[in-house]
Design an enzyme around this catalytic site. Sequence first.
Site, PDB file in Angstrom:
ATOM      1  N   ASP A   1       0.864  -1.191   0.000  1.00 50.77           N
ATOM      2  CA  ASP A   1       0.000   0.000   0.000  1.00 50.77           C
ATOM      3  C   ASP A   1       0.894   1.233   0.000  1.00 50.77           C
ATOM      4  OD1 ASP A   1      -2.442   1.541   0.211  1.00 50.77           O
ATOM      5  OD2 ASP A   1      -1.948   1.903   2.304  1.00 50.77           O
ATOM      6  N   SER A   2       0.282   2.393  -0.240  1.00 51.24           N
ATOM      7  CA  SER A   2       1.048   3.649  -0.192  1.00 51.24           C
ATOM      8  C   SER A   2       1.473   3.981   1.234  1.00 51.24           C
ATOM      9  CB  SER A   2       0.185   4.786  -0.734  1.00 51.24           C
ATOM     10  OG  SER A   2      -1.007   4.860   0.020  1.00 51.24           O
TER      11      SER A   2
ATOM     12  N   TYR B   1      -0.820   8.538  -2.472  1.00 53.98           N
ATOM     13  CA  TYR B   1      -0.781   8.277  -3.915  1.00 53.98           C
ATOM     14  C   TYR B   1      -2.014   8.902  -4.597  1.00 53.98           C
ATOM     15  CZ  TYR B   1       2.878   4.563  -3.892  1.00 53.98           C
ATOM     16  OH  TYR B   1       4.041   3.842  -3.811  1.00 53.98           O
ATOM     17  N   GLY B   2      -3.084   9.027  -3.831  1.00 50.50           N
ATOM     18  CA  GLY B   2      -4.402   9.322  -4.402  1.00 50.50           C
ATOM     19  C   GLY B   2      -4.520  10.652  -5.102  1.00 50.50           C
TER      20      GLY B   2
ATOM     21  N   CYS C   1      -4.258  -1.489  -2.056  1.00 50.89           N
ATOM     22  CA  CYS C   1      -4.416  -0.067  -2.323  1.00 50.89           C
ATOM     23  C   CYS C   1      -5.352   0.070  -3.522  1.00 50.89           C
ATOM     24  CB  CYS C   1      -3.053   0.551  -2.638  1.00 50.89           C
ATOM     25  SG  CYS C   1      -3.151   2.287  -3.085  1.00 50.89           S
ATOM     26  N   ASN C   2      -6.463   0.747  -3.307  1.00 53.47           N
ATOM     27  CA  ASN C   2      -7.416   0.921  -4.413  1.00 53.47           C
ATOM     28  C   ASN C   2      -6.852   1.802  -5.518  1.00 53.47           C
ATOM     29  OD1 ASN C   2     -10.440  -0.053  -3.596  1.00 53.47           O
ATOM     30  ND2 ASN C   2      -9.240   0.459  -1.798  1.00 53.47           N
ATOM     31  N   THR C   3      -6.061   2.795  -5.122  1.00 51.37           N
ATOM     32  CA  THR C   3      -5.514   3.728  -6.109  1.00 51.37           C
ATOM     33  C   THR C   3      -4.592   2.985  -7.075  1.00 51.37           C
ATOM     34  OG1 THR C   3      -5.626   5.416  -4.389  1.00 51.37           O
ATOM     35  CG2 THR C   3      -4.301   5.936  -6.320  1.00 51.37           C
TER      36      THR C   3
ATOM     37  N   GLU D   1      -3.571   8.560   8.387  1.00 52.45           N
ATOM     38  CA  GLU D   1      -2.107   8.438   8.547  1.00 52.45           C
ATOM     39  C   GLU D   1      -1.670   9.093   9.864  1.00 52.45           C
ATOM     40  OE1 GLU D   1       0.610   7.081   6.669  1.00 52.45           O
ATOM     41  OE2 GLU D   1      -0.855   6.020   5.449  1.00 52.45           O
TER      42      GLU D   1
ATOM     43  N   CYS E   1     -11.019   2.809  -0.534  1.00 53.44           N
ATOM     44  CA  CYS E   1      -9.638   3.155  -0.160  1.00 53.44           C
ATOM     45  C   CYS E   1      -9.358   2.358   1.106  1.00 53.44           C
ATOM     46  CB  CYS E   1      -9.520   4.656   0.105  1.00 53.44           C
ATOM     47  SG  CYS E   1      -7.921   5.124   0.827  1.00 53.44           S
ATOM     48  N   THR E   2      -8.209   1.704   1.146  1.00 54.18           N
ATOM     49  CA  THR E   2      -7.940   0.816   2.284  1.00 54.18           C
ATOM     50  C   THR E   2      -7.658   1.581   3.581  1.00 54.18           C
ATOM     51  OG1 THR E   2      -5.648   0.655   1.521  1.00 54.18           O
ATOM     52  CG2 THR E   2      -7.164  -1.117   0.885  1.00 54.18           C
ATOM     53  N   HIS E   3      -7.473   2.892   3.479  1.00 56.11           N
ATOM     54  CA  HIS E   3      -7.350   3.683   4.709  1.00 56.11           C
ATOM     55  C   HIS E   3      -8.713   3.839   5.405  1.00 56.11           C
ATOM     56  CE1 HIS E   3      -3.427   4.870   3.113  1.00 56.11           C
ATOM     57  NE2 HIS E   3      -3.161   5.492   4.242  1.00 56.11           N
TER      58      HIS E   3
HETATM   59  N1  DGL Z   1      -4.852   3.293   0.696  1.00 65.25           N
HETATM   60  C1  DGL Z   1      -4.863   3.732  -0.617  1.00 65.25           C
HETATM   61  C2  DGL Z   1      -6.089   3.332  -1.396  1.00 65.25           C
HETATM   62  O1  DGL Z   1      -6.686   2.332  -1.103  1.00 65.25           O
HETATM   63  C3  DGL Z   1      -4.348   5.059  -1.036  1.00 65.25           C
HETATM   64  C4  DGL Z   1      -4.287   6.224  -0.147  1.00 65.25           C
HETATM   65  C5  DGL Z   1      -3.372   7.270  -0.765  1.00 65.25           C
HETATM   66  O2  DGL Z   1      -2.172   7.014  -0.764  1.00 65.25           O
HETATM   67  O3  DGL Z   1      -3.882   8.286  -1.243  1.00 65.25           O
HETATM   68  O4  DGL Z   1      -6.464   3.982  -2.356  1.00 65.25           O
END
Ligand code: DGL
Length: 268
Positions: free
Chosen positions: A27-28, A59-60, A90-92, A170, A200-202
Site C-alpha cells: 500500500d502507499s 498516492y491518491g 491499495c485501491n488507487t 495516517e 480506499c484501504t485507509h
Molecule cells: N490506501 C490507498 C487506497 O486504497 C491510497 C491512499 C493514498 O495514498 O492516497 O487507495
Amino acid sequence: MQDLKANISPSKIKESNKLIKKVAIFDSGIGGLSVVKSLLDANMFEHIIYYGDTARVPYGSKDKTTIISFSLEALSFLEGFEPDLIIVACNTVSACAIPFMQENTKIPVIGVIQSGMKAIVSKHLPKTSNILVIGTQTTINSKVYQEGLQSLGFKNVQALETGLFVPLVEAGIYEGELIKAAFNHYFKDIKDIDALVLGCTHFPMLATSLREYFGKDCVFIHSGETMATYLNEHYNIAFCKRENIKLNYHASSNVAKLQESASKWLAL
Ligand code: DGL
C-alpha cells in the site's frame, strides 16, 4: 477503464493449485493494514510481508504515470522476498497499475478492486440500491468502480473523492471533531445511502465513525473483508493460527511509525 473481467479471471495460481504460504502486501502507507487485519482474522497465510511507501503517501492525488512508476518500484522490492502472491492493498494502485505490475513479474498480482467488485455481487443488493463509492481522487477519476458497478446493472451509483481522510488516518485520527467536520464537508449533499463502498484501504479505520454517520442499515463494502472472501474462493491458501503467522514490516520512511500503527490497528 481497465478490463475488470481480465483481472478477475481465474488466477495463475489456481490453475497450478500451488499452496500460497507467503504473501507480500503493498500500500502507499498504513491503509493496507486494514487488509492485513482481515487476513489475520481469517487465519490466512504463514508469512505476510507488508510494504508501505510511507515516504510518498498519499498516492491518491498523484497522476497515473507516477502511480505506475511507484508501483513498479514496489514490485521489484517485493519480488526480492519471493512471495507466492502479491496483494495490492491499495485501491488507487489497483485502479491504475495492476496490468503493468502483472506484465512485469511471474508472481501473481491481485488488487483490491477486483475482489471488491466480486463481493458486491455476492451481497445480493437490489439493482436499484443507492450506492456511494468513496475513494481517493485518482480512484474516483479512474471511474473503475462506477463503470464496474454500472456494468453489473446498478443504476444509482454516486462517487465521491474524499482524499482528506487519508492524511487523517495516517495521523492516527479515526474519530472526533476533525472527522465530523470532514464528514460534514464531503457528505452534506448525500442522502439515503443503502451501500457504502470504502474504496480506499485507509477508510476502514474510520468505519466506526462512518457507521455512526450512515446508520446501522447501510451495507459497508470493505476491501480487506472482500479480499479475504475472494482469496478463499480463488486460491489454495495455507491457513495458520493467527499467533503463528509471521509478519514483517517494511516502509520507505519511518518503519517504526508503521510498526506502531500496526500494533495498535491489528490489536483492535
Ligand atoms: N490506501 C490507498 C487506497 O486504497 C491510497 C491512499 C493514498 O495514498 O492516497 O487507495
